[in-house]
Design an enzyme around this catalytic site. Structure first.
Site, PDB file in Angstrom:
ATOM      1  N   GLU A 133       2.257  -1.332 -15.423  1.00 12.70           N
ATOM      2  CA  GLU A 133       1.563  -2.279 -16.309  1.00 12.70           C
ATOM      3  C   GLU A 133       2.072  -3.697 -16.092  1.00 12.70           C
ATOM      4  OE1 GLU A 133      -1.050  -1.355 -17.442  1.00 12.70           O
ATOM      5  OE2 GLU A 133      -0.985   0.067 -19.112  1.00 12.70           O
ATOM      6  N   THR A 188      -5.825  -8.916 -20.058  1.00  6.59           N
ATOM      7  CA  THR A 188      -4.735  -8.400 -20.900  1.00  6.59           C
ATOM      8  C   THR A 188      -3.574  -9.393 -20.941  1.00  6.59           C
ATOM      9  OG1 THR A 188      -5.401  -6.147 -20.395  1.00  6.59           O
ATOM     10  CG2 THR A 188      -3.186  -6.427 -21.299  1.00  6.59           C
TER      11      THR A 188
HETATM   12  N1  HSE Z   1      -0.474  -2.854 -26.235  1.00  4.16           N
HETATM   13  C1  HSE Z   1      -1.188  -3.514 -25.180  1.00  4.16           C
HETATM   14  C2  HSE Z   1      -1.731  -4.823 -25.703  1.00  4.16           C
HETATM   15  C3  HSE Z   1      -2.313  -2.661 -24.706  1.00  4.16           C
HETATM   16  O1  HSE Z   1      -2.305  -4.811 -26.793  1.00  4.16           O
HETATM   17  O2  HSE Z   1      -1.567  -5.857 -25.049  1.00  4.16           O
HETATM   18  C4  HSE Z   1      -3.123  -3.271 -23.612  1.00  4.16           C
HETATM   19  O3  HSE Z   1      -4.123  -2.340 -23.239  1.00  4.16           O
END
Ligand code: HSE
Length: 316
Positions: A133, A188
């Site tokens: 990630e 993101t």
């Molecule tokens: N927890 C992460 C965010 C998930 O909200 O940035 C991203 O899919």
């Protein structure tokens, strides 16, 4: 001795946060699944190939693809002088907030664990997969990879990271509505920058209460209790501008007896949790889509259920 030369693993998409559980809660969704075929090579390097409906824009560089860092970390850990060729079958649409990069990282990590006979614990698998990630969005958040690896409802907490997974209630339906909106590159990463680095005690108290309700709701199979916790004072207030019509959609879904509504991960998809023995999830989905259309925003939707964890579908 390495028993198999290649293995293929499938991992489902997921929704993260569930409102109050920013970077902590994840739920695997039984809709799309990525597959990773990992083959041992004698090159010493990680090579990534991709196919499938969403493969076109997927980065192939091992430092940029979410499969790359977990693969590198596990090769290094194995101490073997081998490389791997990873072929990703990309079936999960990226950019919708459905844990697309996380599922790829999860499938690759599970495959490598099997091939290299590392026998990693759940905690180690999730920690390793979350490295992917960081390649995708700049931060190694564990919630999506946790759900895709372990299945069901997953809590990722603490430092060092630990995980707990709970089988969700069988009557839980998840409505996913995806507004058609122009997505920025690295969506993101941008959405994460909107979340403030510091929060007040009041916000922390609200989230602790809501997150506790969600966790207990899953433990007791109580969908209304889960839904009552799907409120967030940490990320959603700063991110909802990224989701057109979010407040109106949420209000309409709750008025039609959805148990809870939240932005799915970093959005723009929105999830509504519904007890399918009491309400018609499709009806709630249509209400949400109609609410968006009032503001000329088009949307797609699907209704799904929780999924299990990543699984080996074929060796060699
Ligand atoms: N927890 C992460 C965010 C998930 O909200 O940035 C991203 O899919």
């Amino acid at each position: 001795m390495i028993p198999d030369n290649a293995v293929r693993v499938e991992a489902y998409c997921s929704t993260a946060n569930l409102g109050a559980g920013f970077d902590v809660f994840g739920l695997a969704l039984n809709k799309y699944a990525d597959r990773a075929r990992v083959r041992i090579t004698n090159t010493g390097i990680v090579r990534i190939k991709a196919l499938g409906p969403y493969s076109r824009e997927l980065p192939r560089a091992p430092t940029k693809n979410s499969a790359g860092p977990p693969a590198r970390a596990l090769l290094d850990r194995s101490g073997l002088n081998t490389g791997v060729e990873i072929t990703i079958e990309k079936n999960i649409p990226p950019g919708l907030g459905l844990g697309s990069s996380g599922a790829t990282a999860a499938a690759c990590t599970k495959a490598m664990n099997h091939l290299l006979q590392l026998d990693l614990s759940n905690n180690e698998l999730v920690r390793t997969a979350s490295l992917g990630e960081a390649a995708a969005s700049g931060f190694a958040h564990p919630d999506n990879v946790g759900a895709s690896l372990l299945g069901g409802f997953v809590i990722c907490y603490g430092n060092p990271l630990r995980t707990v997974c709970v089988k969700p209630p069988a009557k839980l339906s998840i409505v996913v509505v995806s507004p058609k909106t122009r997505l920025p590159k690295n969506k993101t990463g941008l959405a994460r920058k909107l979340v403030p680095q510091k929060i007040g005690v009041r916000q922390a108290v609200l989230n602790i209460g809501h997150a506790s309700a969600i966790a207990l709701g899953f433990a007791n199979g109580d969908i209304d209790l889960i839904g009552s916790g799907m409120e967030d004072a940490i990320a959603e207030p700063y991110r909802e501008s990224l989701v057109p019509g979010y407040r109106a959609m949420k209000k309409a879904a709750l008025a039609n007896h959805a148990s809870g509504v939240a932005i799915s991960g970093a959005g723009p998809s929105v999830v509504a949790f519904v007890d399918k023995t009491k309400q018609d999830p499709k009806k709630i989905a249509r209400v949400m889509v109609r609410e968006l259309s009032k503001n000329n925003v088009e949307a797609t939707f699907f209704v799904t259920s929780p999924a299990g964890g990543a699984r080996i579908i074929r060796s060699s």
